[in-house]
Structure formats: structure tokens, C-alpha cells
Design an enzyme around this catalytic site. Structure first.
Site, short mmCIF file in Angstrom:
data_model
loop_
_atom_site.label_atom_id
_atom_site.label_comp_id
_atom_site.label_asym_id
_atom_site.label_seq_id
_atom_site.Cartn_x
_atom_site.Cartn_y
_atom_site.Cartn_z
N HIS A 76 0.80 -1.23 0.00
CA HIS A 76 0.00 0.00 0.00
C HIS A 76 0.83 1.28 0.00
O HIS A 76 0.29 2.37 -0.06
CB HIS A 76 -0.94 0.03 1.20
CG HIS A 76 -0.24 0.22 2.51
ND1 HIS A 76 0.35 -0.82 3.19
CD2 HIS A 76 0.00 1.33 3.25
CE1 HIS A 76 0.91 -0.35 4.29
NE2 HIS A 76 0.72 0.94 4.35
C1 UD1 Z 1 -1.48 5.02 6.82
C2 UD1 Z 1 -0.09 5.40 7.35
C3 UD1 Z 1 0.88 4.27 7.04
C4 UD1 Z 1 0.36 2.94 7.55
C5 UD1 Z 1 -1.03 2.71 6.97
C6 UD1 Z 1 -1.64 1.42 7.44
C7 UD1 Z 1 0.41 7.80 7.25
C8 UD1 Z 1 1.23 8.81 6.57
N1 UD1 Z 1 0.41 6.58 6.67
O1 UD1 Z 1 -1.36 4.94 5.41
O2 UD1 Z 1 2.11 4.54 7.68
O3 UD1 Z 1 1.23 1.92 7.12
O4 UD1 Z 1 -1.87 3.79 7.37
O5 UD1 Z 1 -2.84 1.16 6.78
O6 UD1 Z 1 -0.20 8.08 8.25
N2 UD1 Z 1 -8.82 4.85 3.07
C9 UD1 Z 1 -10.06 4.29 3.07
N3 UD1 Z 1 -10.58 3.89 4.27
C10 UD1 Z 1 -9.93 4.04 5.43
C11 UD1 Z 1 -8.66 4.64 5.42
C12 UD1 Z 1 -8.12 5.03 4.23
O7 UD1 Z 1 -10.70 4.12 2.04
O8 UD1 Z 1 -10.45 3.64 6.49
C13 UD1 Z 1 -8.23 5.25 1.77
C14 UD1 Z 1 -8.54 6.65 1.37
O9 UD1 Z 1 -8.65 6.72 0.00
C15 UD1 Z 1 -7.28 7.40 1.80
C16 UD1 Z 1 -6.21 6.34 1.54
O10 UD1 Z 1 -6.83 5.11 1.85
O11 UD1 Z 1 -7.10 8.57 1.08
C17 UD1 Z 1 -4.96 6.51 2.34
O12 UD1 Z 1 -5.29 6.59 3.74
P1 UD1 Z 1 -4.30 7.35 4.75
O13 UD1 Z 1 -4.79 7.22 6.13
O14 UD1 Z 1 -4.03 8.72 4.23
O15 UD1 Z 1 -2.94 6.58 4.59
P2 UD1 Z 1 -2.63 5.02 4.48
O16 UD1 Z 1 -2.16 4.76 3.10
O17 UD1 Z 1 -3.74 4.19 5.02
#
Ligand code: UD1
Length: 379
Positions: free
Chosen positions: A216
Site C-alpha cells: 500500500h
Molecule cells: C497510513 C499510514 C501508514 C500505515 C497505513 C496502514 C500515514 C502517513 N500513513 O497509510 O504509515 O502503514 O496507514 O494502513 O499516516 N482509506 C479508506 N478507508 C480508510 C482509510 C483510508 O478508504 O479507512 C483510503 C482513502 O482513500 C485514503 C487512503 O486510503 O485517502 C490513504 O489513507 P491514509 O490514512 O491517508 O494513509 P494510508 O495509506 O492508510
């Protein structure tokens, strides 16, 4: 000190901060360990960085984490937007609750955002998993680690190199406490509960060799060239061994945006699944033959479980898992990754069980004991 004297001590309020999936796994054993210390009152603050049921509530259920005392509901956004929203909301909470301490874990945006707010309100910050460094500032987590460690008053490390980095950055030695790995506490506690999930059986893999993949990181899925390299790897290894791929919403979203979702679905031997809850994932992991990942925590978990892990990145903030565990840092060049996968699949499982110091299932007890000392003004 007698129990009576202990309970007569004034209660201190500590905010425990969580936001994203790996935070839940780390906070669970700390909350449990603090239950034994009535002089510490714990409030759990969920920023809402992760909000899908499978990314958040499912972990609370599996790990028996109490409902958050406060939910900030910040949701997704660019790094600046998400960080700013967390800071804005958490500032209101810290001003009204006036905690004595703020505890943050790991390296996600919620970790850094709440540390900044707490430091500006002069509330001491405890950082659990301090000192990890990949040396790669293109990773958002590296920025979060550096900022959080610079602001924390108490730095709890999971391995020796964490302490080395902090000392090199000028952190006073008395602020650093080597506690071990709280994520491994959760893993150790969860293994007996994970086995009955029978994930291999449910996926028709019982008794068969299979691999697990989790990908991811922005560097692997945000642009087409990176994502296509990952697909080439999955296509080649999927020809040799079935691969279960619980797909992160970010990866799913990027596959669609880059028009690669059909190619992903067509990968031979690939079993795509939605994100798994914690116990389901641990069950799948524990009987896997090989793991392909860009996650930090999974490098640690596979090391303790004694499963070969191919880390599809150019660097790791967890080199101890290479030195003393079963992690192999292989980059993302398909030729090299596929060659290493073939070599590992043709060979034996990792020979010795991991003996990384203090990854022993008792890190959260050490954390709780230190928090009590901090509350009493002893450190
Ligand atoms: C975050 C952490 C990463 C960790 C990961 C575990 C940061 C910078 N990154 O990354 O270190 O390894 O979590 O999962 O904090 N989204 C959903 N549903 C959710 C959450 C996210 O659909 O419940 C999607 C959204 O499109 C969002 C994208 O995932 O924009 C990224 O989510 P985000 O929390 O920004 O970062 P992660 O890639 O999950």
C-alpha cells in the site's frame, strides 16, 4: 508502597492517541497493562484517520480495545489537510481535558499531528516506537518519526538501533527507555485466538503452500510504473504459489485510477480479498510459506513467526528484522524479487526462531511501569 498508599496518589490523566490501523495493534496491550494502575486514568482518542469498518472497528473488536472516549472523525485528505484537521480538532480536546501526558505510537500522520499539539500546549509526549529511521525522507512516515521524536519528552524504543539514532540526533540519554516491541505483545496474545479463524480452510488453501501479499506504500502504488512493477512480481510468483492479497483501500483506489484493476484481477494464482480483520490476518500469516510486503509491522510479525518476508522497498526502518529475523530487503525490481522468491521457496523455512531482544510479549508492561514512574515524578 502499599496499595492504600498507591491509590492515595493523585490520579494522572493520559491521552492515548490512535488513528490508523497499525496504531490499534500497538495501543491494545498498553491500554490493558495500564488497567492495573489505578493512579493512571486513560482516555483513548481516535482521530478517525482510518474509518472503514475493516480498517478500524474490526480491530477494536478483535483486540478488545474499549470504545474511544473521543472520536475526531477527521477522515482522509492530503497530508497537509489530514494533519491540519487532526491538529485543529485535537487542540480543542487537549484544551478541555488538560491531560498530564499524551502517549503516541508509531509513525502515522495522527502520531505527528497530536505530538505537535501536545508539545505546543506543554503537555509531555511519550512516543512508543521511537528512534526508527529509514533514512528516506520521501516516505511520509519518516517525516512523522523525525518530528515526533524531536518533540517527545519520553522516547520508548523497540530495538537498539532506535536508541543509536536518537543519541546521534542529540536526544538526552535519560529520555530514552528501551521497552521492546508492543506489537509483538499483541501478536503473542492473539495467536491462540487467531487459529480458530481457519482462514486457509476458508480460502481452500488448507494443507497447501501459499503466500500472502500486502502492498500500500505510495512509492509502490501511487504511480503506474511502480504499480506495474508490483503486478509483474505478483504475476510471476502467482504462477508458482497461490498468493492471498488483502487489498488496502489506497491500493484498490490507485489500481482503478491507473486503469490497472483488470490486470490485477487477472493475475494468475492471486486471491484478492478486502482488508482483513486482525485475527483473520494473523491466522493467514502464521501458516504462510512466504510474505511479500511493504508494511513495517509485517516485517516484525513475520520475524517472530519465522516466516520468510520479502520487503518490496529499497530501505527499511527495521533493519533488526533482517539481521536477527526472517526479513529480506529486495527492492522492487521484478527480476531480483522473483529470483529471491524462487530461491526461498526452493529452500527451507527460516531455521531459527527470532531472538530480537525484548520482543518477548512483555513490552507493554514495561511501558505501563515507566508511565507510573513518570506520573510519580520518579523519571
Ligand atoms: C497510513 C499510514 C501508514 C500505515 C497505513 C496502514 C500515514 C502517513 N500513513 O497509510 O504509515 O502503514 O496507514 O494502513 O499516516 N482509506 C479508506 N478507508 C480508510 C482509510 C483510508 O478508504 O479507512 C483510503 C482513502 O482513500 C485514503 C487512503 O486510503 O485517502 C490513504 O489513507 P491514509 O490514512 O491517508 O494513509 P494510508 O495509506 O492508510
Amino acid at each position: 508502597m502499599s496499595i492504600k498508599e498507591k491509590s492515595a496518589a493523585p490520579t494522572k490523566l493520559i491521552h492515548c492517541i490512535v488513528g490508523a490501523r497499525p496504531n490499534f495493534v500497538k495501543i491494545a496491550p498498553i491500554m490493558k497493562a495500564l488497567e492495573f494502575h489505578p493512579e493512571v486514568k486513560v482516555n483513548l482518542i481516535h482521530t478517525g484517520q482510518h474509518y472503514d469498518h475493516k480498517m478500524s472497528e474490526a480491530f477494536f473488536e478483535d483486540l478488545e480495545i474499549p470504545k474511544p472516549d473521543r472520536h475526531l472523525n477527521v477522515g482522509s485528505g492530503s497530508h497537509a489537510v489530514q494533519t491540519a484537521r487532526i491538529m485543529e480538532s485535537y487542540e480543542q480536546v487537549i484544551l478541555s481535558d488538560k491531560p498530564d501526558l499524551v502517549l503516541v505510537v508509531g509513525d502515522v500522520n495522527s502520531t505527528m499531528a497530536c505530538s505537535i499539539v501536545a508539545a505546543k500546549e506543554l503537555v509531555p509526549v511519550i512516543h512508543v516506537e521511537a528512534g526508527l529511521r529509514s533514512g528516506d525522507r520521501t516516505m511520509p512516515e519518516e517525516i512523522n518519526r523525525i518530528v515526533t521524536d524531536a518533540l517527545a519528552s519520553y522516547l520508548f524504543t523497540s530495538c537498539q538501533d532506535g536508541e543509536d539514532h536518537l543519541l546521534r540526533e542529540g536526544v538526552a540519554p535519560e529520555k530514552i527507555h528501551f521497552v521492546g516491541n508492543v506489537m509483538i505483545d499483541t501478536l503473542v496474545d492473539s495467536l491462540p485466538l487467531a487459529a480458530p479463524k481457519q482462514m486457509a480452510d476458508k480460502l481452500d488453501l488448507e494443507g497447501k503452500r501459499y503466500a500472502v501479499a500486502t502492498i500500500h506504500r505510495p512509492s509502490n502504488v501511487d504511480d503506474a510504473a511502480g504499480f506495474e512493477r508490483i503486478l509483474s512480481i505478483l504475476e510471476a510468483i502467482g504462477e508458482i504459489i497461490p498468493i492471498v492479497f488483502p487489498i488496502h483501500p489506497r491500493t484498490q483506489g490507485r489500481a482503478e485510477a491507473l486503469d490497472l484493476a483488470d490486470r490485477l484481477r487477472a493475475c494468475p494464482g492471486l486471491i484478492l480479498s478486502p482488508p482483513l480483520a486482525y485475527l483473520e490476518f494473523v491466522d493467514l500469516l502464521r501458516t504462510a510459506r512466504l510474505v511479500l510486503t511493504d508494511s513495517g509491522g509485517i516485517q516484525e510479525e513475520t520475524s517472530v513467526l519465522g516466516i520468510h518476508c520479502l520487503t518490496l522497498r529499497d530501505n527499511t526502518e527495521r533493519p533488526i528484522t533482517i539481521k536477527m529475523g526472517s526479513n529480506h530487503l529486495v527492492g522492487t525490481d521484478p527480476g531480483q524479487v522473483i529470483e529471491k522468491a524462487k530461491e526461498l521457496l526452493a529452500g527451507d523455512r527460516p531455521k531459527q526462531h527470532c531472538q530480537i531482544p525484548l520482543w518477548d510479549g512483555f513490552a507493554s508492561e514495561r511501558v505501563a511501569n515507566l508511565i507510573v514512574k513518570i506520573c510519580r515524578g520518579e523519571i
